[in-house]
Motif scaffolding. Structure first.
Motif, short mmCIF file in Angstrom:
data_model
loop_
_atom_site.label_atom_id
_atom_site.label_comp_id
_atom_site.label_asym_id
_atom_site.label_seq_id
_atom_site.Cartn_x
_atom_site.Cartn_y
_atom_site.Cartn_z
N GLY A 171 1.15 3.44 -4.24
CA GLY A 171 0.58 4.07 -5.04
C GLY A 171 -0.47 5.38 -4.49
O GLY A 171 -0.59 5.27 -3.21
N ILE A 172 -0.79 6.35 -5.30
CA ILE A 172 -1.90 7.32 -4.88
C ILE A 172 -2.82 7.47 -5.86
O ILE A 172 -2.49 7.55 -7.28
CB ILE A 172 -1.09 8.84 -4.73
N PRO A 229 -8.39 0.66 5.53
CA PRO A 229 -8.69 -0.62 5.22
C PRO A 229 -7.70 -1.56 4.69
O PRO A 229 -6.48 -0.97 4.08
CB PRO A 229 -9.70 -0.79 4.06
N THR A 230 -7.55 -2.80 5.11
CA THR A 230 -6.64 -3.76 4.40
C THR A 230 -7.28 -4.96 3.91
O THR A 230 -8.12 -5.62 4.64
CB THR A 230 -5.78 -4.56 5.54
N ILE A 231 -6.98 -4.99 2.43
CA ILE A 231 -7.77 -6.11 1.82
C ILE A 231 -6.73 -6.81 0.79
O ILE A 231 -5.80 -6.51 0.64
CB ILE A 231 -8.95 -5.37 0.69
N GLU A 232 -7.20 -8.08 0.49
CA GLU A 232 -6.59 -8.83 -0.49
C GLU A 232 -7.43 -8.91 -1.98
O GLU A 232 -8.75 -9.14 -1.99
CB GLU A 232 -6.48 -10.32 0.03
N PHE A 233 -6.84 -8.76 -3.11
CA PHE A 233 -7.27 -8.91 -4.28
C PHE A 233 -6.43 -9.48 -5.22
O PHE A 233 -5.27 -9.54 -5.19
CB PHE A 233 -8.05 -7.79 -4.81
N LEU A 244 -2.00 -12.03 -6.66
CA LEU A 244 -2.52 -11.97 -5.69
C LEU A 244 -1.89 -10.93 -4.55
O LEU A 244 -0.58 -11.04 -4.41
CB LEU A 244 -2.63 -13.05 -4.58
N VAL A 245 -2.54 -9.84 -4.42
CA VAL A 245 -2.14 -8.52 -3.77
C VAL A 245 -2.83 -8.37 -2.28
O VAL A 245 -3.96 -8.73 -2.38
CB VAL A 245 -2.39 -7.27 -4.69
N GLU A 246 -1.95 -7.86 -1.27
CA GLU A 246 -2.62 -7.44 -0.05
C GLU A 246 -2.11 -5.83 -0.03
O GLU A 246 -1.15 -5.39 -0.33
CB GLU A 246 -1.72 -8.01 1.10
N ALA A 247 -3.47 -4.84 0.18
CA ALA A 247 -3.11 -3.59 0.07
C ALA A 247 -3.58 -2.88 1.35
O ALA A 247 -4.63 -3.45 1.76
CB ALA A 247 -3.66 -3.16 -1.27
N ARG A 248 -2.99 -1.89 1.70
CA ARG A 248 -3.58 -1.21 3.02
C ARG A 248 -3.73 0.35 2.46
O ARG A 248 -2.61 0.82 1.81
CB ARG A 248 -2.45 -1.20 4.05
N GLY A 249 -4.62 0.82 2.82
CA GLY A 249 -5.11 2.29 2.31
C GLY A 249 -5.31 3.30 3.55
O GLY A 249 -5.72 2.78 4.54
N VAL A 262 -3.65 6.88 -0.35
CA VAL A 262 -2.38 6.38 -0.35
C VAL A 262 -2.76 4.83 -0.17
O VAL A 262 -3.50 4.18 0.76
CB VAL A 262 -1.51 6.78 0.45
N VAL A 263 -2.18 3.85 -1.18
CA VAL A 263 -2.02 2.44 -1.09
C VAL A 263 -0.68 1.74 -1.01
O VAL A 263 0.08 2.27 -1.89
CB VAL A 263 -2.98 1.90 -2.28
#
Length: 489
Positions: A171-172, A229-233, A244-249, A262-263
């Motif tokens: 995603g952007i 950052p790398t987060i979980e949400f 449950l998602v892990e995302a790196r931005g 950019v994610v």
């Protein structure tokens, strides 16, 4: 329309595209002299020019493909096809190749029509060699833009193919967290079509307890572009559930093509469930090791003490106790190898008699100051070996918590069975805690005995509660047992 300026005409310095030092130009003009002059001057302007000439535009249509040209310079008024008719023929197969109309018959009408039909540039022929310097400059600029555009198209095609076949969601988002783009994987991973999320704020799909951390990380990365950052949400799905998602931005607002944040995200729901399952299995392994250590204490103690008495007295009844204790150790070890980790349900059952199970358990526990009263007995389906562990632990618990002699009573009820003693009992405020793993009031004990009892009872599909006996001791009631028709008193 390009307008000639004195600066352009005077300058003979121009940059070739970075990706290729050579430009192949097809020059089309029905006047052989002008055709030769144009080609010659273009090659003099820049060593990187390679020119091909055609005086017949109908033949030039095939030449475009044969020489793999980067640009076309064409006259307007020619006998077989005029320059714009030739342009239309070329555009059927080459939509974007630079096409410069270089004509001596200039007019606003021709210029307007040329632009409407997609000519790249329009330049009137003049007298003097400086016009070729200007033409060369226009060619280079057009080819540079063309090659950059083609490179971008190839890059986008590769990007599109990678994104389309990726299970991750790309995603952007803009500086407010609104989706500018999201890859097709959002349908399989998040449950939404692309058009449903474009323009939406990503943070609106997160629960409040996850949203704040995500926003903090996002806006910090906006301020400090080097931070990735790398987060979980959790991300809400269309049915109101959570993925449950892990995302790196990565902050790419300075990138002229991306201009966004950019994610790269992926669904880690199953991964987390598996991790939790492995954690539980590891915990079960630790508990099993501790439980077995606890359960083996009974038969090991009986065997060791009985062996001492046999050596001192020669009485074979003590030797028989040693044999029974060793058999019990074998049974417990077999249970470990037969019981899969992570599986708590008990399905391998047989018809058992309460009296027999309790009597057998009594023999494997040291009970010097205790009496056993079996007040009633019935037959029912159970795992005999594991149920024996239940009574071993209940008997041991009753004996160890009594400083004086105690009486143990076991019997049946309409709902199941009971086990009670005449000891000090269990305080009411501790009754909900005694079945927890490791709970004990004696620092020298493991605290696993009653936890083992509950696990085995639950594995049979029964329930266990603790209350107070008529004598003030502890009373354990097991409910949910289905008895056989026969009754023994």
């Amino acid at each position: 329309m390009a307008i000639q300026t004195s600066g352009e005409a005077e300058s003979a310095v121009f940059a070739l595209p970075d990706d290729d030092s050579e430009i192949t130009v097809l020059v089309v003009d029905d006047d052989p002299d002008l055709l030769d002059l144009t080609a010659t001057f273009l090659e003099r302007e820049q060593e990187g020019f390679e020119t091909h000439t055609e005086s017949d535009p109908t033949e030039a249509i095939d030449t475009v493909a044969e020489v793999n040209c980067d640009a076309i310079v064409c006259d307007y008024e020619m006998p077989t096809l005029d320059g714009l008719e030739f342009l239309e023929a070329v555009r059927e197969d080459y939509e974007d190749i630079p096409f410069i109309l270089f004509t001596g018959k200039g007019s606003e009408e021709i210029a307007s029509e040329a632009i409407s039909k997609g000519v790249t540039d329009y330049l009137e022929k003049r007298t003097g060699p400086e016009q070729y310097s200007l033409l060369a400059n226009r060619i280079c600029n057009a080819v540079e833009q063309y090659r950059a555009s083609e490179a971008l198209k190839r890059s986008e095609a590769k990007f599109s193919k990678v994104v389309k076949n990726s299970t991750d969601v790309l995603g952007i988002v803009d500086k407010n967290g609104h989706f500018k783009y999201i890859s097709p994987a959002c349908e399989s991973e998040l449950g939404y079509e692309q058009e449903e999320l474009i323009g939406e704020c990503a943070f609106d799909y997160m629960p409040p307890e996850d949203r704040q951390e995500a926003m903090d990380e996002f806006f910090t990365a906006i301020e400090y572009p080097d931070k990735e950052p790398t987060i979980e949400f959790r991300f809400e799905d269309p049915e109101g559930g959570w993925t449950l998602v892990e995302a790196r931005g990565k902050n790419l607002f300075d990138d002229e093509y991306i201009n966004g944040f950019v994610v790269n995200a992926r669904d880690i729901t199953e991964q987390k469930e598996r991790e939790q399952e492995l954690k539980q299995q590891n915990e079960q392994l630790r508990n099993m090791r501790q439980m077995m250590s606890h359960d083996l204490q009974n038969p090991v103690s009986v065997a060791a003490d009985s062996l001492v008495l046999y050596q001192d007295t020669g009485n074979e009844r003590w030797l028989e106790k040693v044999e029974n204790a060793v058999d019990r150790i074998d049974e417990l070890l077999d249970q470990v190898s037969d019981h899969p980790v992570g599986e708590t349900d008990i399905t391998d059952t047989e018809t058992v008699e309460l009296r027999d199970i309790v009597s057998s358990a009594w023999k494997t526990v040291e009970t010097p100051n205790a009496e056993l009263h079996i007040e009633s007995s019935k037959e029912f389906e159970a795992d005999a070996s594991r149920l024996k562990r239940v009574f071993e632990n209940l008997i041991r618990n009753a004996v160890e918590h009594c400083d004086e002699s105690t009486v143990v009573r076991v019997g049946t009820t309409d709902e199941g069975l009971y086990f009670e003693d005449t000891g000090p009992g269990i305080p009411e405020d501790e009754r909900d805690e005694i079945f927890e793993s490791g709970y004990t009031t004696d620092p020298e004990k493991t605290g696993f005995g009653l936890n083992i009892v509950r696990e085995i009872i639950i594995g049979h599909g029964w329930d266990i509660t603790v209350t107070e006996s008529d004598d003030g001791g502890a009373r354990f009631e097991i409910a949910g047992i289905v008895y056989q028709p026969s009754v023994y008193n």
